[in-house]
Write a protein that holds these residues in place. Sequence first.
Motif, mmCIF file in Angstrom:
data_model
loop_
_atom_site.group_PDB
_atom_site.id
_atom_site.type_symbol
_atom_site.label_atom_id
_atom_site.label_comp_id
_atom_site.label_asym_id
_atom_site.label_seq_id
_atom_site.Cartn_x
_atom_site.Cartn_y
_atom_site.Cartn_z
ATOM 1 N N ILE A 1 -73.017 -68.950 -16.901
ATOM 2 C CA ILE A 1 -72.311 -67.694 -16.646
ATOM 3 C C ILE A 1 -73.210 -66.878 -15.732
ATOM 4 C CG2 ILE A 1 -71.397 -65.558 -17.619
ATOM 5 C CD1 ILE A 1 -70.882 -67.065 -20.217
ATOM 6 N N MET A 2 -72.731 -66.632 -14.522
ATOM 7 C CA MET A 2 -73.480 -65.835 -13.553
ATOM 8 C C MET A 2 -72.708 -64.547 -13.276
ATOM 9 S SD MET A 2 -75.063 -68.697 -10.966
ATOM 10 C CE MET A 2 -73.519 -69.394 -10.415
ATOM 11 N N TYR A 3 -73.425 -63.451 -13.225
ATOM 12 C CA TYR A 3 -72.769 -62.151 -13.108
ATOM 13 C C TYR A 3 -72.720 -61.684 -11.661
ATOM 14 C CZ TYR A 3 -72.205 -61.655 -18.047
ATOM 15 O OH TYR A 3 -71.779 -61.842 -19.336
ATOM 16 N N THR A 4 -71.545 -61.169 -11.309
ATOM 17 C CA THR A 4 -71.322 -60.654 -9.968
ATOM 18 C C THR A 4 -70.968 -59.176 -10.063
ATOM 19 O OG1 THR A 4 -70.013 -60.890 -7.947
ATOM 20 C CG2 THR A 4 -68.885 -61.344 -10.016
ATOM 21 N N SER A 5 -71.479 -58.395 -9.128
ATOM 22 C CA SER A 5 -71.149 -56.974 -9.119
ATOM 23 C C SER A 5 -69.735 -56.773 -8.604
ATOM 24 C CB SER A 5 -72.129 -56.208 -8.229
ATOM 25 O OG SER A 5 -73.435 -56.286 -8.754
ATOM 26 N N GLY A 6 -69.049 -55.788 -9.123
ATOM 27 C CA GLY A 6 -67.695 -55.463 -8.680
ATOM 28 C C GLY A 6 -67.589 -54.000 -8.348
ATOM 29 N N SER A 7 -66.483 -53.653 -7.727
ATOM 30 C CA SER A 7 -66.287 -52.257 -7.330
ATOM 31 C C SER A 7 -65.323 -51.528 -8.244
ATOM 32 C CB SER A 7 -65.754 -52.209 -5.892
ATOM 33 O OG SER A 7 -64.495 -52.839 -5.837
ATOM 34 N N THR A 8 -64.646 -52.254 -9.120
ATOM 35 C CA THR A 8 -63.590 -51.626 -9.920
ATOM 36 C C THR A 8 -63.876 -51.684 -11.416
ATOM 37 O OG1 THR A 8 -62.369 -53.724 -9.955
ATOM 38 C CG2 THR A 8 -61.837 -52.163 -8.203
ATOM 39 N N GLY A 9 -65.108 -51.928 -11.791
ATOM 40 C CA GLY A 9 -65.446 -52.001 -13.203
ATOM 41 C C GLY A 9 -66.819 -52.598 -13.391
#
Length: 547
Positions: free
Chosen positions: A192-200
């Motif tokens: 599980i790799m985490y990605t930054s988002g703009s909507t949450g």
Amino acid sequence: MSWQIMPTYDSLDEAHEEFEWELPDDYNPARDCLRKHDPDRTALRYERVDGSVSTHTYGDLNDKSDRLAAALGELGIEPGDRVAVVVPQKPANPVTHFANWKLGAVSVPLTVLFGPESLEYRLEDSGASVVVVDPTVRETIDEIRDDCPDLDHVIELGEDVADDAHAFEDLVSAHESGFESYESTPETSTAIMYTSGSTGPPKGVLHSHALWLGRAAAAYNYFDQGLDGATLWTPADWAWGAALGGTLLAGLHHGATVVAWPREGFDPEAVFDFLDRHDVSHSFMPPTALRMLMSVDDPADRYDLSLEALAAAGEPLTPEILEWAAESFNDVPVNEFYGQTELNLVVGNSSTWFPAQPESMGQPFPGYEVRVVDPADPDPTEPLPRGEAGELAIRADDRRVFFDEYWKLPAKTAAKQTGDGWFLTGDIVRRDDDGYLWFVSRADDVILTSGYRVGPMEVEGVLLGHSAVEQAGVVGIPDETRGEAIKAFVQPATAGGGSADLRAELKALVCDQLAAYEYPREIEFVDSLPTTTTGKIQRRELREHSE
């Protein structure tokens, strides 16, 4: 046992015509990367902070990961359980990942740059049962451990280990090698790799083992099909996809030697000296790092360099970087490539196939189709005309090399792909008549700074935690060195409440809670922020205000 996932092709047209994904029925990346090679071959060369160097063979990594897998099993870890890895460029990093996969566990790669809020969110969201940590993040783990209810065990590197943690080396030495690996397939969950988002909040991206074969194939291409006998290094943290999968694991898949060098900061002179001492032949460097190296005069004359190919990603390469590299390294190619946490490394340059065009993303790698589609169409089926800007959509010839799902987010998973199997990147590009792709902008508000993707909402959330802040909006602004710099517009809680002291406090707060690269280098105090009728911040107006 051998899985050579990407054959050598003379041309890109030939590669697209002939290449097919041929994933094995049974596949475990630990067996692939370690057990198919000569056990006495050097896999990892590790330079410590004090300058001492140790070498680790493929047999060494296999033995240690066997022992750690047995230890994790004794702690109660079962197939499917999540084990987080918060370790910099040290041998314990790949050893832990390989141990996880030998056991059937799912890795959660995390960077030591994370502060308590970033680390707590990811550990809690992934439900990690175990976290393996570097001593540098021990205090952060102590601070957040009570807020991570699934976290049963902390395993710490080093000698001075806390009473409530397990010593990494003690666990390894207490068990035997010869661990019988979990019988897995390309579809078995791997990370599980985490990605930054703009909507949450950041999204966890669940992948299967096929991911690593996809990244190894891409690396073979953007390193100009020259990884046999190569020595690889990247300054990027091994928590990031292009560094972990596209450099470290790709290098081990192909039998190369990978050099580990944990360090704080980026000293261009020290980097050139390092490249010289370790005979690095292939390196992945973000464009920001390459721009910093440009400050060193006459590197080819001052250092005995063995560079054969450079790869770059995270932000567009400027013509100046390519010109500098050609002049400084006797025409060593710099191959830009493009990918996403979700969708592997799918577009790029390979100088053996076609000349790089400055600032172009390159062309689709074998095994992938691309389209430029109308971003306003919720289920696009037709490509836009060549030269017209639109959203990049990608389809893999084998779906398994892409992500499985957003962790616990089925609606977002469904929204990422169309009904006929095309995946939407959220990146606006154009494609020219020669097939080259050119990055135009993000369709959302993600900021690309120094090769990192930063979601503005995470930064805004920390700023809003300060009692003196009423509202905050975060955007990226042009920056010659970093591509983009982070700028925050802050509405103080009281009129005229903005001050130099508050500005310094807010910068320090973000550094402490998130990561050093996520802090706003500029903070502008404003009386109010532009919002929509529903109260959402209009970041586009903030960006336009900064131009």
